[in-house]
Scaffold this motif. Structure first.
Motif, short mmCIF file in Angstrom:
data_model
loop_
_atom_site.label_atom_id
_atom_site.label_comp_id
_atom_site.label_asym_id
_atom_site.label_seq_id
_atom_site.Cartn_x
_atom_site.Cartn_y
_atom_site.Cartn_z
N GLY A 48 -30.55 11.45 -1.35
CA GLY A 48 -31.05 11.27 -2.71
C GLY A 48 -30.62 9.89 -3.17
N GLY A 49 -30.11 9.80 -4.41
CA GLY A 49 -29.40 8.59 -4.83
C GLY A 49 -30.15 7.59 -5.67
N THR A 50 -31.38 7.91 -6.13
CA THR A 50 -32.11 6.90 -6.89
C THR A 50 -32.44 7.30 -8.32
N ARG A 51 -32.20 8.56 -8.69
CA ARG A 51 -32.66 8.99 -10.01
C ARG A 51 -31.51 9.14 -10.99
N PHE A 52 -30.96 10.32 -11.16
CA PHE A 52 -30.02 10.57 -12.25
C PHE A 52 -28.59 10.66 -11.73
N VAL A 53 -28.15 11.85 -11.35
CA VAL A 53 -26.78 12.00 -10.85
C VAL A 53 -26.56 11.14 -9.62
N HIS A 58 -29.71 -4.50 -3.26
CA HIS A 58 -28.25 -4.58 -3.28
C HIS A 58 -27.71 -4.82 -1.86
N GLU A 59 -26.81 -5.77 -1.73
CA GLU A 59 -26.35 -6.18 -0.41
C GLU A 59 -25.47 -5.13 0.27
N ARG A 60 -24.90 -4.21 -0.49
CA ARG A 60 -24.06 -3.18 0.12
C ARG A 60 -24.72 -1.80 0.12
N VAL A 61 -26.04 -1.80 -0.02
CA VAL A 61 -26.78 -0.54 0.03
C VAL A 61 -27.88 -0.66 1.08
N ASP A 62 -27.83 0.22 2.08
CA ASP A 62 -28.89 0.31 3.08
C ASP A 62 -29.80 1.49 2.75
N HIS A 63 -30.96 1.52 3.38
CA HIS A 63 -31.94 2.54 3.06
C HIS A 63 -32.54 3.11 4.34
N VAL A 64 -32.56 4.43 4.40
CA VAL A 64 -33.20 5.13 5.51
C VAL A 64 -34.21 6.09 4.92
N GLN A 65 -35.46 5.96 5.31
CA GLN A 65 -36.48 6.83 4.77
C GLN A 65 -36.62 8.08 5.63
N GLY A 66 -36.68 9.22 4.97
CA GLY A 66 -36.83 10.47 5.69
C GLY A 66 -36.91 11.64 4.72
N ASP A 67 -37.28 12.77 5.25
CA ASP A 67 -37.41 13.99 4.46
C ASP A 67 -36.23 14.89 4.77
N GLU A 104 -23.68 3.98 -7.98
CA GLU A 104 -23.00 2.95 -8.76
C GLU A 104 -21.49 3.13 -8.71
N HIS A 105 -21.04 4.38 -8.79
CA HIS A 105 -19.60 4.65 -8.77
C HIS A 105 -19.01 4.31 -7.40
N LEU A 106 -19.71 4.68 -6.35
CA LEU A 106 -19.21 4.37 -5.00
C LEU A 106 -19.13 2.86 -4.78
N LEU A 107 -20.12 2.14 -5.24
CA LEU A 107 -20.09 0.68 -5.10
C LEU A 107 -18.92 0.08 -5.88
N ASP A 108 -18.64 0.64 -7.05
CA ASP A 108 -17.51 0.18 -7.85
C ASP A 108 -16.18 0.44 -7.15
N HIS A 109 -16.18 1.39 -6.22
CA HIS A 109 -14.96 1.72 -5.47
C HIS A 109 -15.04 1.22 -4.03
N ASP A 110 -15.82 0.15 -3.85
CA ASP A 110 -15.85 -0.62 -2.59
C ASP A 110 -16.40 0.14 -1.40
N TYR A 111 -17.25 1.09 -1.63
CA TYR A 111 -17.95 1.76 -0.53
C TYR A 111 -19.18 0.97 -0.12
N HIS A 112 -19.54 1.08 1.13
CA HIS A 112 -20.86 0.68 1.59
C HIS A 112 -21.70 1.95 1.58
N VAL A 113 -22.89 1.89 1.02
CA VAL A 113 -23.70 3.08 0.80
C VAL A 113 -25.02 2.99 1.54
N THR A 114 -25.39 4.09 2.18
CA THR A 114 -26.73 4.23 2.75
C THR A 114 -27.44 5.35 2.03
N LEU A 115 -28.64 5.06 1.54
CA LEU A 115 -29.46 6.07 0.88
C LEU A 115 -30.43 6.67 1.87
N PHE A 116 -30.50 8.00 1.87
CA PHE A 116 -31.48 8.71 2.69
C PHE A 116 -32.38 9.48 1.74
N ASN A 117 -33.63 9.12 1.69
CA ASN A 117 -34.60 9.83 0.84
C ASN A 117 -36.01 9.49 1.30
#
Length: 329
Positions: free
Chosen positions: A8-13, A43-52, A19-32
């Protein structure tokens, strides 16, 4: 931990979580599936993987190609999805499932993670998509987490109550913010003292990170504002945040009927108190944001949006009829 996979990761919660993970120095990958606008597209510290997420092979492909320590499952709405995810990501240092306070089946005050019974879930309910089975499906997802933990997976659950804050597409709080912005008299159902536990979205995000880092496998953690408010107090908070001065007018079932209304037609009304203990989460070092600060941020986002909650609450014309009746009493 410093790498997270967020389902998930693009709408509400989910957006607040990233945003919170980035503020705490995580590298984040979104799967959606990529069907919603992505606020982290560049965002340079956010990667994206498309999938269901309902397709196991898509999850398996992500598990094989993404570098992650923790997996945060924000958009699991059916128990089979949770069972599949805990299997695919069994090697994660933490798997955190977003459940819900609606998973509780027993009406007690307060609801406690290790004492209060959960909703049962039939096979038909487990595959349903209606609002009527939401709590049952979330409870079954919790049980899938517990089963995975019993098999050695470090899987945990967080149970938020009603979530509010910036980017809230449900518009439940937007309804009240719009009312206090546009009118000097605001109609509140009942006597204004009903309580439905709420929680600020960024606080849910912090809870998820702390549970991943410090929580115990097989445990669930309630998430809710440490200070509860009645609906009337919530409306007062909204008025303060919007810089308005309103008269709150309460109305019982008989008075509301004059406008063809019922208490349950108003956002955030619940006849029986819904209160969840947050002591277990607090022991991990979690704190909630002061209510005034949370509502100010929510109001600022409301002003910048086109949300007014008109689809989730009564028409003002019906409310005016009720107010007119009350004025004659």
């Amino acid at each position: 931990m410093d790498a997270a996979l967020v389902v998930g990761g693009t709408r509400f919660v989910g957006r607040h979580l990233v945003e919170h993970l980035l503020d705490h120095d995580y590298h984040v990958t979104l799967f959606n599936r990529g069907t919603h606008e992505d606020p982290f597209a560049s965002h340079e510290r956010v990667d994206h993987v498309q999938g269901d997420r309902s397709v196991k092979t898509d999850l398996q492909a992500a598990a094989m190609t993404v570098d992650y320590d923790a997996v945060f499952d924000v958009v699991a709405y059916h128990p089979e999805e949770v069972a599949t995810a805990t299997d695919v990501f069994a090697d994660a240092e933490a798997y955190v499932y977003v459940s819900s306070g609606a998973a509780y089946g027993d009406e007690v005050v307060p609801k406690r993670e290790d004492e209060t019974g959960l909703e049962p879930c039939t096979p038909d309910q487990a595959t349903d998509d209606s609002a009527a089975t939401y709590g049952a499906r979330k409870a079954a997802g919790d049980r899938a987490v517990f089963e995975a933990a019993a098999q050695g997976v470090r899987a945990m659950s967080v149970r938020p109550c009603v979530v509010y804050g910036p980017h809230d597409y449900t518009e439940r709080t937007d309804y009240w913010l719009a009312r206090v912005r546009e009118h000097d008299r605001v109609l509140v159902p009942g006597d204004g003292t009903n309580v439905w536990h709420r929680v600020y979205a960024p606080d849910v995000a912090e809870a998820m990170r702390l549970v991943a880092e410090r929580g115990d496998a097989g445990e669930a953690y309630n998430v809710g504002d440490r200070r509860l408010t009645t609906l009337r107090e919530y409306v007062d908070l909204a008025a303060d945040a919007m810089g308005t001065d309103v008269e709150v007018v309460t109305a019982g079932e008989r008075e509301l009927a004059a406008g063809g209304l019922a208490p349950t037609g108003f956002p955030l009304y619940r006849s029986y108190p819904h209160v969840m203990s947050t002591a277990k989460l607090a022991r991990l070092g979690w704190e909630s944001t002061p209510l005034s600060s949370a509502m100010l941020a929510t109001a600022d986002d409301h002003r910048e949006s086109d949300r007014d909650g008109s689809e989730v609450g009564p028409d003002r014309s019906d409310e005016e009829r009720v107010l007119g009746v009350l004025d004659t009493l």
